[in-house]
Design a protein around this motif. Structure first.
Motif, mmCIF file in Angstrom:
data_model
loop_
_atom_site.group_PDB
_atom_site.id
_atom_site.type_symbol
_atom_site.label_atom_id
_atom_site.label_comp_id
_atom_site.label_asym_id
_atom_site.label_seq_id
_atom_site.Cartn_x
_atom_site.Cartn_y
_atom_site.Cartn_z
ATOM 1 N N GLY A 115 -52.507 -8.557 -77.179
ATOM 2 C CA GLY A 115 -51.284 -9.029 -77.809
ATOM 3 C C GLY A 115 -50.129 -9.189 -76.839
ATOM 4 O O GLY A 115 -49.014 -8.769 -77.139
ATOM 5 N N LEU A 116 -50.376 -9.802 -75.675
ATOM 6 C CA LEU A 116 -49.350 -9.901 -74.646
ATOM 7 C C LEU A 116 -49.004 -11.329 -74.225
ATOM 8 O O LEU A 116 -48.279 -11.526 -73.260
ATOM 9 C CB LEU A 116 -49.771 -9.126 -73.390
ATOM 10 N N PHE A 117 -49.494 -12.327 -74.932
ATOM 11 C CA PHE A 117 -49.254 -13.699 -74.498
ATOM 12 C C PHE A 117 -47.910 -14.219 -75.007
ATOM 13 O O PHE A 117 -47.556 -14.048 -76.164
ATOM 14 C CB PHE A 117 -50.379 -14.625 -74.970
ATOM 15 N N ILE A 118 -47.167 -14.856 -74.110
ATOM 16 C CA ILE A 118 -45.873 -15.462 -74.438
ATOM 17 C C ILE A 118 -46.040 -16.974 -74.374
ATOM 18 O O ILE A 118 -46.017 -17.568 -73.286
ATOM 19 C CB ILE A 118 -44.764 -15.010 -73.463
ATOM 20 N N PRO A 119 -46.223 -17.650 -75.527
ATOM 21 C CA PRO A 119 -46.460 -19.091 -75.516
ATOM 22 C C PRO A 119 -45.354 -19.904 -74.829
ATOM 23 O O PRO A 119 -45.649 -20.865 -74.122
ATOM 24 C CB PRO A 119 -46.537 -19.450 -77.010
ATOM 25 N N ALA A 120 -44.104 -19.513 -75.024
ATOM 26 C CA ALA A 120 -42.992 -20.272 -74.438
ATOM 27 C C ALA A 120 -43.045 -20.293 -72.909
ATOM 28 O O ALA A 120 -42.537 -21.217 -72.270
ATOM 29 C CB ALA A 120 -41.656 -19.689 -74.903
ATOM 30 N N MET A 121 -43.660 -19.295 -72.325
ATOM 31 C CA MET A 121 -43.770 -19.206 -70.867
ATOM 32 C C MET A 121 -45.175 -19.547 -70.367
ATOM 33 O O MET A 121 -45.367 -19.789 -69.182
ATOM 34 C CB MET A 121 -43.435 -17.778 -70.393
#
Length: 163
Positions: A115-121
């Motif tokens: 649970g560590l993904f940052i879609p905006a980046m």
């Protein structure tokens, strides 16, 4: 979960595993193209350092710090995970003299499971997980500000206690 990058809010998608629960297994490749599974370290405490981009200042500092600590802490496996490609990681390690286990999550598998993904980046969030000998998470720290270094002392204390 909302964190910030230099004060600007960004959202992490997914659910992070909780302290006290079994650490989700994962399979990622290292710089030798060998598949590394968390299960490979059963019976050994593991400190997982997660960085968004190995080629940035804070990620570089974090990885070098844990590489240095790995040489001084017996009985704990230290791993760094980033979204960088194998080539980017290999070039960085060669330039910085880092020899710890570095895994690349270019397909987002670890980011999804933890649970560590940052879609905006298009990057992982900064975090640290300590897993004990039994495979349970005993420490978790997700940086609320991505552009700041984590709490090394607490993470190392937890890793040493997990031996």
């Amino acid at each position: 979960m909302i964190v910030t990058k230099k004060g600007e809010e960004v959202e992490i998608i997914g659910v992070q595993p909780e302290v006290g629960t079994k650490a989700p297994d994962f399979s990622l490749k290292n710089l030798n193209d060998e598949v590394v599974n968390l299960a490979d370290f059963a019976g050994t405490p593991v400190l997982i350092s997660v960085v968004p981009d190995i080629d940035t200042r804070i990620c570089s500092l974090q990885t070098k710090r844990f590489n240095q600590e790995a040489a001084n802490v017996e009985g704990v496996k230290f791993i760094t995970i980033s979204n960088n490609t194998k080539e980017e990681q290999a070039n960085w390690c060669a330039a910085e003299g880092v020899d710890m286990e570095i895994l690349h999550d270019t397909e987002g598998k670890f980011g999804e499971v933890y649970g560590l993904f940052i879609p905006a980046m298009g990057r992982l969030a900064r975090g640290i997980f300590v897993i004990n000998k039994e495979g349970n998470i005993v420490y978790e720290a997700i940086s609320t500000e991505i552009a700041e270094e984590p709490d090394y002392a607490t993470a190392l204390e937890q890793a040493k206690a997990a031996r």
